[in-house]
Design a protein around this motif. Structure first.
Motif, PDB file in Angstrom:
ATOM      1  N   PHE A  53       0.852  -1.181   0.000  1.00  0.00           N
ATOM      2  CA  PHE A  53       0.000   0.000   0.000  1.00  0.00           C
ATOM      3  C   PHE A  53       0.892   1.237   0.000  1.00  0.00           C
ATOM      4  O   PHE A  53       1.945   1.250   0.646  1.00  0.00           O
ATOM      5  N   ILE A  54       0.450   2.254  -0.717  1.00  0.00           N
ATOM      6  CA  ILE A  54       1.232   3.485  -0.837  1.00  0.00           C
ATOM      7  C   ILE A  54       0.688   4.531   0.130  1.00  0.00           C
ATOM      8  O   ILE A  54      -0.515   4.812   0.136  1.00  0.00           O
ATOM      9  N   TYR A  55       1.595   5.089   0.927  1.00  0.00           N
ATOM     10  CA  TYR A  55       1.251   6.231   1.773  1.00  0.00           C
ATOM     11  C   TYR A  55       1.299   7.446   0.845  1.00  0.00           C
ATOM     12  O   TYR A  55       2.371   7.814   0.355  1.00  0.00           O
ATOM     13  N   PRO A  56       0.154   8.039   0.542  1.00  0.00           N
ATOM     14  CA  PRO A  56       0.080   9.022  -0.551  1.00  0.00           C
ATOM     15  C   PRO A  56       0.543  10.443  -0.201  1.00  0.00           C
ATOM     16  O   PRO A  56       0.234  11.369  -0.932  1.00  0.00           O
ATOM     17  N   TYR A  57       1.274  10.592   0.883  1.00  0.00           N
ATOM     18  CA  TYR A  57       1.726  11.931   1.296  1.00  0.00           C
ATOM     19  C   TYR A  57       3.244  11.980   1.267  1.00  0.00           C
ATOM     20  O   TYR A  57       3.912  10.976   1.482  1.00  0.00           O
ATOM     21  N   LYS A  58       3.791  13.149   1.017  1.00  0.00           N
ATOM     22  CA  LYS A  58       5.246  13.304   0.922  1.00  0.00           C
ATOM     23  C   LYS A  58       5.905  13.346   2.305  1.00  0.00           C
ATOM     24  O   LYS A  58       7.018  12.888   2.477  1.00  0.00           O
ATOM     25  N   ASP A  59       5.209  13.922   3.288  1.00  0.00           N
ATOM     26  CA  ASP A  59       5.781  14.071   4.624  1.00  0.00           C
ATOM     27  C   ASP A  59       5.793  12.745   5.373  1.00  0.00           C
ATOM     28  O   ASP A  59       5.312  11.733   4.880  1.00  0.00           O
ATOM     29  N   GLY A  60       6.311  12.789   6.593  1.00  0.00           N
ATOM     30  CA  GLY A  60       6.318  11.604   7.439  1.00  0.00           C
ATOM     31  C   GLY A  60       4.907  11.196   7.825  1.00  0.00           C
ATOM     32  O   GLY A  60       3.941  11.922   7.596  1.00  0.00           O
ATOM     33  N   PHE A  61       4.801  10.039   8.437  1.00  0.00           N
ATOM     34  CA  PHE A  61       3.494   9.521   8.843  1.00  0.00           C
ATOM     35  C   PHE A  61       2.853  10.461   9.850  1.00  0.00           C
ATOM     36  O   PHE A  61       3.498  10.919  10.785  1.00  0.00           O
ATOM     37  N   ASN A  62       1.557  10.744   9.629  1.00  0.00           N
ATOM     38  CA  ASN A  62       0.836  11.690  10.464  1.00  0.00           C
ATOM     39  C   ASN A  62      -0.569  11.141  10.702  1.00  0.00           C
ATOM     40  O   ASN A  62      -1.240  10.726   9.755  1.00  0.00           O
ATOM     41  N   LEU A  63      -0.999  11.171  11.939  1.00  0.00           N
ATOM     42  CA  LEU A  63      -2.323  10.656  12.296  1.00  0.00           C
ATOM     43  C   LEU A  63      -3.436  11.328  11.497  1.00  0.00           C
ATOM     44  O   LEU A  63      -4.435  10.694  11.146  1.00  0.00           O
ATOM     45  N   ALA A  64      -3.257  12.599  11.163  1.00  0.00           N
ATOM     46  CA  ALA A  64      -4.283  13.331  10.413  1.00  0.00           C
ATOM     47  C   ALA A  64      -4.356  12.899   8.948  1.00  0.00           C
ATOM     48  O   ALA A  64      -5.378  13.090   8.290  1.00  0.00           O
ATOM     49  N   ASP A  65      -3.280  12.315   8.431  1.00  0.00           N
ATOM     50  CA  ASP A  65      -3.227  11.899   7.024  1.00  0.00           C
ATOM     51  C   ASP A  65      -3.556  10.416   6.900  1.00  0.00           C
ATOM     52  O   ASP A  65      -2.679   9.561   6.857  1.00  0.00           O
ATOM     53  N   LYS A  66      -4.820  10.131   6.837  1.00  0.00           N
ATOM     54  CA  LYS A  66      -5.263   8.739   6.761  1.00  0.00           C
ATOM     55  C   LYS A  66      -5.108   8.198   5.336  1.00  0.00           C
ATOM     56  O   LYS A  66      -5.171   8.938   4.368  1.00  0.00           O
ATOM     57  N   VAL A  67      -4.938   6.905   5.231  1.00  0.00           N
ATOM     58  CA  VAL A  67      -4.830   6.231   3.937  1.00  0.00           C
ATOM     59  C   VAL A  67      -6.191   5.631   3.634  1.00  0.00           C
ATOM     60  O   VAL A  67      -6.604   4.650   4.255  1.00  0.00           O
ATOM     61  N   LYS A  68      -6.901   6.237   2.683  1.00  0.00           N
ATOM     62  CA  LYS A  68      -8.279   5.813   2.374  1.00  0.00           C
ATOM     63  C   LYS A  68      -8.349   4.349   1.964  1.00  0.00           C
ATOM     64  O   LYS A  68      -9.299   3.656   2.289  1.00  0.00           O
ATOM     65  N   GLU A  69      -7.347   3.889   1.268  1.00  0.00           N
ATOM     66  CA  GLU A  69      -7.301   2.513   0.783  1.00  0.00           C
ATOM     67  C   GLU A  69      -7.342   1.491   1.931  1.00  0.00           C
ATOM     68  O   GLU A  69      -7.795   0.368   1.764  1.00  0.00           O
ATOM     69  N   LEU A  70      -6.886   1.909   3.113  1.00  0.00           N
ATOM     70  CA  LEU A  70      -6.838   1.007   4.268  1.00  0.00           C
ATOM     71  C   LEU A  70      -8.055   1.123   5.184  1.00  0.00           C
ATOM     72  O   LEU A  70      -8.204   0.333   6.114  1.00  0.00           O
ATOM     73  N   SER A  71      -8.911   2.083   4.929  1.00  0.00           N
ATOM     74  CA  SER A  71     -10.009   2.362   5.862  1.00  0.00           C
ATOM     75  C   SER A  71     -10.999   1.207   6.024  1.00  0.00           C
ATOM     76  O   SER A  71     -11.602   1.062   7.084  1.00  0.00           O
ATOM     77  N   ASP A  72     -11.162   0.369   5.018  1.00  0.00           N
ATOM     78  CA  ASP A  72     -12.118  -0.736   5.101  1.00  0.00           C
ATOM     79  C   ASP A  72     -11.464  -2.086   5.395  1.00  0.00           C
ATOM     80  O   ASP A  72     -12.132  -3.119   5.364  1.00  0.00           O
ATOM     81  N   ILE A  73     -10.167  -2.067   5.667  1.00  0.00           N
ATOM     82  CA  ILE A  73      -9.457  -3.322   5.923  1.00  0.00           C
ATOM     83  C   ILE A  73      -9.192  -3.450   7.417  1.00  0.00           C
ATOM     84  O   ILE A  73      -8.749  -2.507   8.065  1.00  0.00           O
ATOM     85  N   ASN A  74      -9.478  -4.628   7.949  1.00  0.00           N
ATOM     86  CA  ASN A  74      -9.186  -4.918   9.348  1.00  0.00           C
ATOM     87  C   ASN A  74      -7.957  -5.828   9.419  1.00  0.00           C
ATOM     88  O   ASN A  74      -7.961  -6.913   8.826  1.00  0.00           O
ATOM     89  N   PHE A  75      -6.962  -5.381  10.137  1.00  0.00           N
ATOM     90  CA  PHE A  75      -5.745  -6.172  10.317  1.00  0.00           C
ATOM     91  C   PHE A  75      -5.755  -6.787  11.706  1.00  0.00           C
ATOM     92  O   PHE A  75      -6.304  -6.217  12.649  1.00  0.00           O
ATOM     93  N   ASP A  76      -5.129  -7.946  11.807  1.00  0.00           N
ATOM     94  CA  ASP A  76      -4.978  -8.562  13.122  1.00  0.00           C
ATOM     95  C   ASP A  76      -3.881  -7.842  13.902  1.00  0.00           C
ATOM     96  O   ASP A  76      -4.011  -7.623  15.097  1.00  0.00           O
ATOM     97  N   VAL A  77      -2.803  -7.487  13.189  1.00  0.00           N
ATOM     98  CA  VAL A  77      -1.662  -6.845  13.829  1.00  0.00           C
ATOM     99  C   VAL A  77      -1.090  -5.778  12.904  1.00  0.00           C
ATOM    100  O   VAL A  77      -0.955  -5.998  11.706  1.00  0.00           O
TER     101      VAL A  77
END
Length: 161
Positions: A53-77
């Motif tokens: 999955f691609i983090y679509p932002y240039k900056d570092g990981f930020n809680l405010a910058d959610k990845v829409k592609e992951l919003s419907d996926i549930n991960f165990d870990v």
């Protein structure tokens, strides 16, 4: 089979060292990787990673910058690799992991120890870091004038000679 997401917050060399420990702990598992766009080509070399999955932002990981592609996926870990022992300096990635649906969040450190963490632990680490920064600043402010006076006295002594 556990569904695992690794948030790539470290170099691929570090990831090479962490992957065997992750696979061993959660085997059998389906591995996915979240990386910035510039890391996709290097991530494709891993045969064990099924989804990138691609983090679509240039900056570092930020809680405010959610990845829409992951919003419907549930991960165990969700795994956050870090390049030190305690995760210091990776608060942004640890906090970002909160934006991903997961039953468990773990940190995989530089020696491939896998430790569970909670959002509460992240904030405690952040408070401890802030306290240490304040103590360091105060120590610097107190010691600097003393060191400056000593250096000036030494310089004066050197000039006389």
């Amino acid at each position: 089979m556990k569904n695992i997401l690794i948030i790539r917050s470290v170099s691929f060399q570090q990831l090479d060292l962490n992957l065997p420990a992750i696979k061993e702990k959660y085997s059998p598992c389906k591995l996915s990787l979240l990386t910035h766009e510039h890391g996709v080509k290097l991530a494709e070399k891993y045969s064990d990673i099924e989804n990138i999955f691609i983090y679509p932002y240039k900056d570092g990981f930020n809680l405010a910058d959610k990845v829409k592609e992951l919003s419907d996926i549930n991960f165990d870990v969700v795994v956050v690799p870090v390049t030190n022992i305690n995760g210091g300096g990776f608060f942004n990635v640890l906090k970002f992991s909160k934006s991903i649906n997961s039953k468990e969040r773990v940190m995989c450190n530089v020696i491939s120890e896998i430790k569970s963490f909670t959002i509460g632990k992240i904030y405690c680490m952040e408070v401890k870091t802030a306290i240490m920064q304040i103590i360091s600043l105060l120590g610097t402010l107190i010691i600097s004038p003393l060191v400056l006076i000593i250096l000036l006295l030494k310089l004066k002594g050197i000039e006389k000679k």
